[in-house]
Design a protein around this motif. Structure first.
Motif, PDB file in Angstrom:
ATOM      1  N   ILE A   1      -9.760  12.440  -3.495  1.00  0.00           N
ATOM      2  CA  ILE A   1     -10.141  11.276  -2.704  1.00  0.00           C
ATOM      3  C   ILE A   1      -9.510  11.421  -1.316  1.00  0.00           C
ATOM      4  CG2 ILE A   1     -10.089   8.761  -2.484  1.00  0.00           C
ATOM      5  CD1 ILE A   1      -9.778   8.553  -5.475  1.00  0.00           C
ATOM      6  N   ARG A   2     -10.347  11.372  -0.300  1.00  0.00           N
ATOM      7  CA  ARG A   2      -9.852  11.423   1.067  1.00  0.00           C
ATOM      8  C   ARG A   2      -9.337  10.040   1.465  1.00  0.00           C
ATOM      9  NH1 ARG A   2      -8.849  16.254   3.639  1.00  0.00           N
ATOM     10  NH2 ARG A   2     -10.480  17.788   3.219  1.00  0.00           N
ATOM     11  N   VAL A   3      -8.109  10.008   1.954  1.00  0.00           N
ATOM     12  CA  VAL A   3      -7.493   8.725   2.315  1.00  0.00           C
ATOM     13  C   VAL A   3      -7.075   8.722   3.787  1.00  0.00           C
ATOM     14  CG1 VAL A   3      -6.714   8.245  -0.037  1.00  0.00           C
ATOM     15  CG2 VAL A   3      -5.221   9.543   1.492  1.00  0.00           C
ATOM     16  N   PRO A   4      -7.010   7.564   4.437  1.00  0.00           N
ATOM     17  CA  PRO A   4      -7.362   6.273   3.852  1.00  0.00           C
ATOM     18  C   PRO A   4      -8.867   6.111   3.661  1.00  0.00           C
ATOM     19  CG  PRO A   4      -6.808   6.019   6.169  1.00  0.00           C
ATOM     20  CD  PRO A   4      -6.486   7.442   5.820  1.00  0.00           C
ATOM     21  N   VAL A   5      -9.237   5.478   2.546  1.00  0.00           N
ATOM     22  CA  VAL A   5     -10.647   5.192   2.274  1.00  0.00           C
ATOM     23  C   VAL A   5     -11.125   4.138   3.272  1.00  0.00           C
ATOM     24  CG1 VAL A   5     -12.260   4.234   0.580  1.00  0.00           C
ATOM     25  CG2 VAL A   5     -10.418   5.754  -0.170  1.00  0.00           C
ATOM     26  N   ARG A   6     -12.312   4.360   3.843  1.00  0.00           N
ATOM     27  CA  ARG A   6     -12.845   3.419   4.840  1.00  0.00           C
ATOM     28  C   ARG A   6     -13.958   2.540   4.275  1.00  0.00           C
ATOM     29  NH1 ARG A   6     -13.906   8.104   9.236  1.00  0.00           N
ATOM     30  NH2 ARG A   6     -15.049   8.784   7.376  1.00  0.00           N
ATOM     31  N   LYS A   7     -14.659   3.056   3.254  1.00  0.00           N
ATOM     32  CA  LYS A   7     -15.761   2.297   2.658  1.00  0.00           C
ATOM     33  C   LYS A   7     -15.676   2.403   1.141  1.00  0.00           C
ATOM     34  CE  LYS A   7     -18.992   2.963   6.515  1.00  0.00           C
ATOM     35  NZ  LYS A   7     -20.355   3.425   6.910  1.00  0.00           N
ATOM     36  N   ILE A   8     -15.488   1.266   0.495  1.00  0.00           N
ATOM     37  CA  ILE A   8     -15.282   1.294  -0.951  1.00  0.00           C
ATOM     38  C   ILE A   8     -16.175   0.266  -1.651  1.00  0.00           C
ATOM     39  CG2 ILE A   8     -13.399  -0.425  -1.037  1.00  0.00           C
ATOM     40  CD1 ILE A   8     -11.998   1.666  -3.008  1.00  0.00           C
ATOM     41  N   VAL A   9     -16.575   0.592  -2.860  1.00  0.00           N
ATOM     42  CA  VAL A   9     -17.347  -0.311  -3.719  1.00  0.00           C
ATOM     43  C   VAL A   9     -16.431  -0.804  -4.823  1.00  0.00           C
ATOM     44  CG1 VAL A   9     -19.121  -0.343  -5.535  1.00  0.00           C
ATOM     45  CG2 VAL A   9     -19.660   0.571  -3.267  1.00  0.00           C
TER      46      VAL A   9
ATOM     47  N   LEU B   1      -7.654  -6.042  -3.270  1.00  0.00           N
ATOM     48  CA  LEU B   1      -7.918  -5.479  -1.946  1.00  0.00           C
ATOM     49  C   LEU B   1      -7.784  -6.544  -0.864  1.00  0.00           C
ATOM     50  CD1 LEU B   1      -8.687  -3.006  -3.534  1.00  0.00           C
ATOM     51  CD2 LEU B   1     -10.789  -2.842  -2.190  1.00  0.00           C
ATOM     52  N   GLU B   2      -8.138  -7.777  -1.194  1.00  0.00           N
ATOM     53  CA  GLU B   2      -7.959  -8.862  -0.232  1.00  0.00           C
ATOM     54  C   GLU B   2      -6.477  -9.074   0.063  1.00  0.00           C
ATOM     55  OE1 GLU B   2      -9.113 -13.584   0.456  1.00  0.00           O
ATOM     56  OE2 GLU B   2      -9.981 -12.486  -1.234  1.00  0.00           O
ATOM     57  N   GLN B   3      -5.655  -8.999  -0.984  1.00  0.00           N
ATOM     58  CA  GLN B   3      -4.208  -9.136  -0.799  1.00  0.00           C
ATOM     59  C   GLN B   3      -3.663  -8.028   0.112  1.00  0.00           C
ATOM     60  OE1 GLN B   3      -1.703 -11.120  -1.882  1.00  0.00           O
ATOM     61  NE2 GLN B   3      -2.652 -12.477  -3.379  1.00  0.00           N
ATOM     62  N   LEU B   4      -4.291  -6.868   0.058  1.00  0.00           N
ATOM     63  CA  LEU B   4      -3.850  -5.737   0.879  1.00  0.00           C
ATOM     64  C   LEU B   4      -4.481  -5.759   2.271  1.00  0.00           C
ATOM     65  CD1 LEU B   4      -4.004  -2.876  -1.801  1.00  0.00           C
ATOM     66  CD2 LEU B   4      -1.933  -3.878  -0.797  1.00  0.00           C
ATOM     67  N   GLY B   5      -5.281  -6.792   2.536  1.00  0.00           N
ATOM     68  CA  GLY B   5      -5.917  -6.896   3.852  1.00  0.00           C
ATOM     69  C   GLY B   5      -7.039  -5.908   4.052  1.00  0.00           C
TER      70      GLY B   5
ATOM     71  N   TYR C   1      -3.458   1.415  -5.594  1.00  0.00           N
ATOM     72  CA  TYR C   1      -4.514   0.900  -4.727  1.00  0.00           C
ATOM     73  C   TYR C   1      -4.079   0.896  -3.261  1.00  0.00           C
ATOM     74  CZ  TYR C   1      -6.449  -0.596  -9.202  1.00  0.00           C
ATOM     75  OH  TYR C   1      -6.937  -0.617 -10.490  1.00  0.00           O
ATOM     76  N   GLY C   2      -2.804   0.639  -3.026  1.00  0.00           N
ATOM     77  CA  GLY C   2      -2.303   0.677  -1.655  1.00  0.00           C
ATOM     78  C   GLY C   2      -2.403   2.070  -1.053  1.00  0.00           C
ATOM     79  N   LEU C   3      -2.137   3.106  -1.857  1.00  0.00           N
ATOM     80  CA  LEU C   3      -2.209   4.483  -1.374  1.00  0.00           C
ATOM     81  C   LEU C   3      -3.614   4.856  -0.920  1.00  0.00           C
ATOM     82  CD1 LEU C   3       0.008   6.357  -4.010  1.00  0.00           C
ATOM     83  CD2 LEU C   3       0.577   5.885  -1.615  1.00  0.00           C
ATOM     84  N   LEU C   4      -4.621   4.245  -1.540  1.00  0.00           N
ATOM     85  CA  LEU C   4      -6.004   4.558  -1.169  1.00  0.00           C
ATOM     86  C   LEU C   4      -6.296   4.181   0.275  1.00  0.00           C
ATOM     87  CD1 LEU C   4      -7.933   3.302  -4.347  1.00  0.00           C
ATOM     88  CD2 LEU C   4      -7.386   5.675  -3.741  1.00  0.00           C
ATOM     89  N   PHE C   5      -5.549   3.205   0.791  1.00  0.00           N
ATOM     90  CA  PHE C   5      -5.826   2.700   2.139  1.00  0.00           C
ATOM     91  C   PHE C   5      -4.680   2.968   3.120  1.00  0.00           C
ATOM     92  CE2 PHE C   5      -8.109   0.170  -0.971  1.00  0.00           C
ATOM     93  CZ  PHE C   5      -9.410   0.269  -0.493  1.00  0.00           C
ATOM     94  N   GLY C   6      -3.780   3.849   2.722  1.00  0.00           N
ATOM     95  CA  GLY C   6      -2.661   4.158   3.605  1.00  0.00           C
ATOM     96  C   GLY C   6      -1.697   2.999   3.772  1.00  0.00           C
TER      97      GLY C   6
ATOM     98  N   ALA D   1       3.680   1.059   2.059  1.00  0.00           N
ATOM     99  CA  ALA D   1       4.791   0.128   2.285  1.00  0.00           C
ATOM    100  C   ALA D   1       4.396  -1.301   1.903  1.00  0.00           C
ATOM    101  CB  ALA D   1       5.235   0.174   3.741  1.00  0.00           C
ATOM    102  N   MET D   2       3.193  -1.713   2.286  1.00  0.00           N
ATOM    103  CA  MET D   2       2.744  -3.057   1.948  1.00  0.00           C
ATOM    104  C   MET D   2       2.606  -3.231   0.439  1.00  0.00           C
ATOM    105  SD  MET D   2      -0.815  -5.054   2.906  1.00  0.00           S
ATOM    106  CE  MET D   2      -0.410  -5.322   4.621  1.00  0.00           C
ATOM    107  N   ALA D   3       2.006  -2.251  -0.236  1.00  0.00           N
ATOM    108  CA  ALA D   3       1.816  -2.335  -1.675  1.00  0.00           C
ATOM    109  C   ALA D   3       3.147  -2.367  -2.412  1.00  0.00           C
ATOM    110  CB  ALA D   3       0.968  -1.160  -2.157  1.00  0.00           C
ATOM    111  N   ASP D   4       4.085  -1.527  -1.971  1.00  0.00           N
ATOM    112  CA  ASP D   4       5.414  -1.523  -2.583  1.00  0.00           C
ATOM    113  C   ASP D   4       6.085  -2.881  -2.419  1.00  0.00           C
ATOM    114  OD1 ASP D   4       5.060   1.091  -3.321  1.00  0.00           O
ATOM    115  OD2 ASP D   4       6.404   1.932  -1.792  1.00  0.00           O
ATOM    116  N   SER D   5       5.907  -3.481  -1.255  1.00  0.00           N
ATOM    117  CA  SER D   5       6.501  -4.791  -0.984  1.00  0.00           C
ATOM    118  C   SER D   5       5.897  -5.863  -1.882  1.00  0.00           C
ATOM    119  CB  SER D   5       6.300  -5.159   0.486  1.00  0.00           C
ATOM    120  OG  SER D   5       6.792  -6.451   0.758  1.00  0.00           O
TER     121      SER D   5
END
Length: 334
Positions: free
Chosen positions: A46-54, A64-68, A159-164, A167-171
């Motif tokens: 998977i190429r990251v950060p993902v820009r378009k996801i289903v 994903l909403e929580q991750l912005g 899931y946070g890693l998918l979008f780069g 740090a936010m996901a860990d938090s």
């Protein structure tokens, strides 16, 4: 789910929840600007950060909403279950495509919107059908199979890693973890653990969570005694009303979930099935209801089990949380 960081890629191993000796899938996350490194193990790249996801489910859309990352969602399945105003607005504006049912999504539309990855929940002995032939990486979100509340929450790191957004996901995880453990500590020394009965009858069966289930662990951590903890495993088992009634007639508390426009009353509960009125919890006014049509229960608790645990601690041991206003569960009115 385990994450291993390497110099040129990150490997995420997802264990088969139905046979933990096996690997369900290995994901290899590679920065999109870099060439594929040599010597990578076999896995789904998977190429990251993902820009378009289903996204197939409302739970994953909420994460994903929580991750912005709502702006990265280009398509969803079964949008009628998406309670988020942000996602509903994006659907109406045409920024997010309605891909139909999760069991048979519109693959042509999926290609049209340029999906780079898909998040979908796997099921035992089933495939994703024609979607598997598109060549789009499918992230098998088996988080719903985790029996430990914080185990499910920990998936946000993946899931946070998918979008780069490591740090936010860990938090997000550490915030939920600390709040959960603090609440659990409150009940560690309680002298009396009240008995609890969950859910209600659906059709002819009462689906009761297994003794090693997500809810069983939450009841334990909230300082309650789950009456059906002797049910083996994690999955819910269908029981007859008579079986449940015999074991739980004297339960101290009864927790029900429902979905309707107004909050349920004792009268409505009795009208739904008259024998419900014979439980002690009904007669003693100890029934608490969660109206999933009015509160974002299913969207929130996978990521924030501490929210749910706090409600449960307040129900079973209100003296531990004086002045607390419940988020999901409220006493039924007459």
């Amino acid at each position: 789910m385990t994450i291993r960081y390497n110099a040129d890629y990150t490997a995420v191993d997802v264990r088969d929840p139905w046979d933990t000796t096996k690997l369900l899938q290995r994901y290899l996350l590679v920065e999109r600007a870099k060439p594929l490194p040599d010597g990578m193990p076999k896995g789904t790249v998977i190429r990251v950060p993902v820009r378009k996801i289903v996204v197939y489910t409302s739970v994953h859309a909420a994460i994903l909403e929580q991750l912005g990352e709502v702006g990265s969602i280009v398509g969803v399945c079964e949008p009628r279950y998406m309670e988020s105003p942000v996602i509903q607005t994006a659907l109406k504006a045409g920024h997010i495509a309605d891909l139909g049912e999760a069991t048979a999504p519109n693959v042509e539309r999926m290609l049209e919107v340029g999906a780079e990855a898909i998040i979908a929940s796997p099921f035992q002995n089933s495939s994703f059908g024609p979607v598997e032939k598109l060549g789009i990486p499918i992230v098998q979100g088996a988080d719903y199979m985790e029996s430990l509340p914080l185990g499910r929450t920990e998936w946000v790191k993946f899931y946070g890693l998918l979008f780069g957004k490591k740090a936010m996901a860990d938090s997000v995880f550490h915030s939920a973890e600390q709040a959960y453990l603090n609440l659990k500590a409150l009940t560690a020394t309680v002298q009396v653990r009240p008995t609890v009965l969950p859910e209600k009858k659906y059709g002819s069966s009462w689906y009761m969570p297994g003794g090693n289930s997500y809810m069983a662990h939450l009841f334990e951590d909230a300082g309650a005694h789950y009456l059906f903890r002797d049910i083996p495993g994690e999955a819910s088992q269908p029981l007859s009303f008579e079986t449940v009634f015999e074991k739980a007639i004297h339960a101290d508390y009864w927790l029900v979930k429902y979905n309707q426009e107004t909050d349920m009353t004792y009268r409505e509960l009795r009208q739904e099935y008259a024998p419900y009125a014979n439980f002690d919890a009904y007669q003693n006014k100890k029934v608490y209801g969660c109206n999933t049509g009015r509160v974002p229960f299913y969207e929130e608790f996978p990521l924030r089990p501490d929210y749910l645990l706090k409600d449960l601690v307040w129900i079973f041991h209100p003296e531990l949380l004086p002045g607390y206003t419940p988020r999901y569960y409220h006493p039924l009115e007459d």
